[in-house]
Write a protein that holds these residues in place. Structure first.
Motif, PDB file in Angstrom:
ATOM      1  N   VAL A 150       0.837  -1.202   0.000  1.00 54.53           N
ATOM      2  CA  VAL A 150       0.000   0.000   0.000  1.00 54.53           C
ATOM      3  C   VAL A 150       0.871   1.250   0.000  1.00 54.53           C
ATOM      4  O   VAL A 150       0.618   2.209  -0.744  1.00 54.53           O
ATOM      5  CB  VAL A 150      -0.942  -0.009   1.222  1.00 54.53           C
ATOM      6  CG1 VAL A 150      -1.627   1.349   1.386  1.00 54.53           C
ATOM      7  CG2 VAL A 150      -1.985  -1.113   1.082  1.00 54.53           C
ATOM      8  N   THR A 151       1.922   1.245   0.808  1.00 48.55           N
ATOM      9  CA  THR A 151       2.815   2.401   0.885  1.00 48.55           C
ATOM     10  C   THR A 151       3.465   2.693  -0.463  1.00 48.55           C
ATOM     11  O   THR A 151       3.578   3.858  -0.872  1.00 48.55           O
ATOM     12  CB  THR A 151       3.886   2.170   1.963  1.00 48.55           C
ATOM     13  OG1 THR A 151       3.240   1.986   3.231  1.00 48.55           O
ATOM     14  CG2 THR A 151       4.843   3.349   2.057  1.00 48.55           C
ATOM     15  N   ALA A 152       3.864   1.649  -1.164  1.00 45.90           N
ATOM     16  CA  ALA A 152       4.484   1.838  -2.481  1.00 45.90           C
ATOM     17  C   ALA A 152       3.501   2.471  -3.466  1.00 45.90           C
ATOM     18  O   ALA A 152       3.860   3.375  -4.232  1.00 45.90           O
ATOM     19  CB  ALA A 152       4.991   0.502  -3.013  1.00 45.90           C
ATOM     20  N   ARG A 153       2.255   2.012  -3.446  1.00 46.02           N
ATOM     21  CA  ARG A 153       1.263   2.584  -4.363  1.00 46.02           C
ATOM     22  C   ARG A 153       0.892   4.009  -3.959  1.00 46.02           C
ATOM     23  O   ARG A 153       0.727   4.891  -4.816  1.00 46.02           O
ATOM     24  CB  ARG A 153       0.017   1.699  -4.407  1.00 46.02           C
ATOM     25  CG  ARG A 153      -1.068   2.202  -5.361  1.00 46.02           C
ATOM     26  CD  ARG A 153      -0.549   2.352  -6.774  1.00 46.02           C
ATOM     27  NE  ARG A 153      -1.575   2.816  -7.696  1.00 46.02           N
ATOM     28  CZ  ARG A 153      -1.339   3.611  -8.739  1.00 46.02           C
ATOM     29  NH1 ARG A 153      -0.101   4.036  -8.990  1.00 46.02           N
ATOM     30  NH2 ARG A 153      -2.315   3.985  -9.539  1.00 46.02           N
ATOM     31  N   LEU A 154       0.773   4.259  -2.662  1.00 44.60           N
ATOM     32  CA  LEU A 154       0.447   5.609  -2.209  1.00 44.60           C
ATOM     33  C   LEU A 154       1.543   6.604  -2.580  1.00 44.60           C
ATOM     34  O   LEU A 154       1.257   7.770  -2.884  1.00 44.60           O
ATOM     35  CB  LEU A 154       0.217   5.624  -0.701  1.00 44.60           C
ATOM     36  CG  LEU A 154      -1.064   4.959  -0.193  1.00 44.60           C
ATOM     37  CD1 LEU A 154      -1.159   5.089   1.321  1.00 44.60           C
ATOM     38  CD2 LEU A 154      -2.301   5.552  -0.856  1.00 44.60           C
ATOM     39  N   ALA A 155       2.782   6.155  -2.563  1.00 48.83           N
ATOM     40  CA  ALA A 155       3.887   7.036  -2.949  1.00 48.83           C
ATOM     41  C   ALA A 155       3.722   7.488  -4.397  1.00 48.83           C
ATOM     42  O   ALA A 155       4.011   8.644  -4.737  1.00 48.83           O
ATOM     43  CB  ALA A 155       5.219   6.324  -2.757  1.00 48.83           C
ATOM     44  N   GLU A 156       3.245   6.593  -5.257  1.00 47.52           N
ATOM     45  CA  GLU A 156       3.023   6.951  -6.660  1.00 47.52           C
ATOM     46  C   GLU A 156       1.832   7.896  -6.810  1.00 47.52           C
ATOM     47  O   GLU A 156       1.915   8.925  -7.492  1.00 47.52           O
ATOM     48  CB  GLU A 156       2.784   5.691  -7.486  1.00 47.52           C
ATOM     49  CG  GLU A 156       3.989   4.783  -7.597  1.00 47.52           C
ATOM     50  CD  GLU A 156       3.701   3.533  -8.401  1.00 47.52           C
ATOM     51  OE1 GLU A 156       4.669   2.879  -8.825  1.00 47.52           O
ATOM     52  OE2 GLU A 156       2.508   3.206  -8.603  1.00 47.52           O
ATOM     53  N   LEU A 157       0.717   7.539  -6.182  1.00 48.99           N
ATOM     54  CA  LEU A 157      -0.485   8.363  -6.311  1.00 48.99           C
ATOM     55  C   LEU A 157      -0.286   9.751  -5.705  1.00 48.99           C
ATOM     56  O   LEU A 157      -0.898  10.723  -6.151  1.00 48.99           O
ATOM     57  CB  LEU A 157      -1.670   7.667  -5.644  1.00 48.99           C
ATOM     58  CG  LEU A 157      -2.230   6.437  -6.369  1.00 48.99           C
ATOM     59  CD1 LEU A 157      -3.256   5.729  -5.492  1.00 48.99           C
ATOM     60  CD2 LEU A 157      -2.853   6.830  -7.704  1.00 48.99           C
ATOM     61  N   ALA A 158       0.568   9.835  -4.688  1.00 50.71           N
ATOM     62  CA  ALA A 158       0.831  11.136  -4.061  1.00 50.71           C
ATOM     63  C   ALA A 158       1.447  12.112  -5.051  1.00 50.71           C
ATOM     64  O   ALA A 158       1.209  13.325  -4.975  1.00 50.71           O
ATOM     65  CB  ALA A 158       1.753  10.961  -2.859  1.00 50.71           C
ATOM     66  N   LEU A 159       2.236  11.604  -5.973  1.00 53.98           N
ATOM     67  CA  LEU A 159       2.930  12.450  -6.944  1.00 53.98           C
ATOM     68  C   LEU A 159       2.115  12.707  -8.202  1.00 53.98           C
ATOM     69  O   LEU A 159       2.514  13.503  -9.049  1.00 53.98           O
ATOM     70  CB  LEU A 159       4.265  11.796  -7.330  1.00 53.98           C
ATOM     71  CG  LEU A 159       5.273  11.612  -6.187  1.00 53.98           C
ATOM     72  CD1 LEU A 159       6.493  10.850  -6.682  1.00 53.98           C
ATOM     73  CD2 LEU A 159       5.674  12.951  -5.593  1.00 53.98           C
ATOM     74  N   SER A 160       0.972  12.047  -8.313  1.00 56.62           N
ATOM     75  CA  SER A 160       0.158  12.194  -9.516  1.00 56.62           C
ATOM     76  C   SER A 160      -0.483  13.576  -9.570  1.00 56.62           C
ATOM     77  O   SER A 160      -0.980  14.078  -8.557  1.00 56.62           O
ATOM     78  CB  SER A 160      -0.936  11.126  -9.537  1.00 56.62           C
ATOM     79  OG  SER A 160      -1.839  11.363 -10.605  1.00 56.62           O
ATOM     80  N   PRO A 161      -0.512  14.200 -10.741  1.00 54.81           N
ATOM     81  CA  PRO A 161      -1.230  15.472 -10.871  1.00 54.81           C
ATOM     82  C   PRO A 161      -2.741  15.287 -10.856  1.00 54.81           C
ATOM     83  O   PRO A 161      -3.490  16.262 -10.728  1.00 54.81           O
ATOM     84  CB  PRO A 161      -0.750  16.003 -12.224  1.00 54.81           C
ATOM     85  CG  PRO A 161      -0.395  14.772 -13.005  1.00 54.81           C
ATOM     86  CD  PRO A 161       0.159  13.809 -11.994  1.00 54.81           C
TER      87      PRO A 161
END
Length: 274
Positions: free
Chosen positions: A143-154
């Motif tokens: 979950v943390t790995a995916r959240l790190a990606e979504l956090a950077l999404s515009p």
């Protein structure tokens, strides 16, 4: 445009409907429903949400878990599971299925929105059940790995659901008595801190409610927990920085009485201006 997003652990969608979920939907009129513990075959879930655009991830363990996105707006790309984020990418273990689904939506003005419905492991610290916490921590890493990606999404993104973690003392009525309980262990709570502090996610429930205590979102069916408001705040709407400022209000729809509950969790309902 205002957009109402509601998340709820329904504790079995068939039981929730029998207890009054449809009446609540008619009154609340959400645009998007993010449901957890659906615990029903896909055909049944879709029949019970007739008229909605539905994406549903069942658990391989029959009668367990299951997460769902239902939207009044058409759904675009749908992604299920987090197998790609395991140390050795491959099929997810059965216990991890039916726990993560995300969907992209196009808003009427042409804007984009990503929504996630997630149901994290509860885990247990009981003797002989230590393996459940191992599974929970392994899933939290994904979950943390995916959240790190979504956090950077515009793209504005909301991750909502039953995280089975009370983050702070204010999120659990009897916090002193649960310091060694699954759902309130320091190691679990540290993941939520990491999501907020390192990756910039906003815990909208806490942002809009202030310091607390509460408002709680889960109460045991047993005893007087509901009547005494002896609950846990374990249901969240987390927004990335592209979405957080658009949240105008967020509320916990706690039933007026024990008899009027349609789940042991209360829906968490946010209104966004997009």
């Amino acid at each position: 445009m205002p957009l109402i997003v509601a998340t709820a652990n329904v504790n079995g969608i068939r039981a929730a409907v029998r207890r009054g979920m449809h009446a609540w939907i008619e009154t609340r009129t959400p645009d998007i429903l993010l449901l957890q513990e659906v615990r029903a075959p896909d055909k049944v879930a879709r029949e019970l949400l007739d008229g909605w655009h539905v994406a549903h991830a069942e658990s391989e363990n029959k009668g367990r878990a299951g997460v769902l996105v239902a939207s009044r707006l058409p759904l675009g790309e749908v992604r299920t599971g987090l197998a790609a984020y395991a140390p050795a990418a491959g099929a997810e273990p059965a216990t991890d299925t039916g726990r993560w689904i995300e969907a992209d939506l196009t808003l009427p003005d042409g804007g984009a929105l990503t929504v996630v419905s997630t149901y994290l492991h509860s885990g247990s610290t009981n003797p002989g059940e230590e393996h459940t916490m191992v599974a929970k921590y392994a899933y939290l890493e994904k979950v943390t790995a995916r959240l790190a990606e979504l956090a950077l999404s515009p793209t504005p993104s909301v991750v909502a659901g039953d995280l089975n973690i009370a983050h702070q003392n204010a999120d659990i009525k009897n916090w002193k008595g649960n310091l060694k309980s699954a759902g309130f262990l320091p190691e679990e709570r540290a993941y939520v801190t990491r999501w907020l502090d390192e990756h910039g996610w906003a815990d909208l429930g806490r942002v809009h409610a202030g310091d607390g205590p509460g408002p709680y979102t889960w109460w045991s069916w047993r005893g007087k927990a509901f009547d005494n408001d002896s609950g846990w705040r374990i249901d969240y709407q987390l927004a990335n920085q592209a979405l957080a400022a658009a949240c105008r209000k967020i509320e916990v729809d706690r039933a007026p009485t024990y008899a009027e509950r349609w789940s042991d969790h209360a829906p968490v309902v946010a209104t966004y201006e997009l």
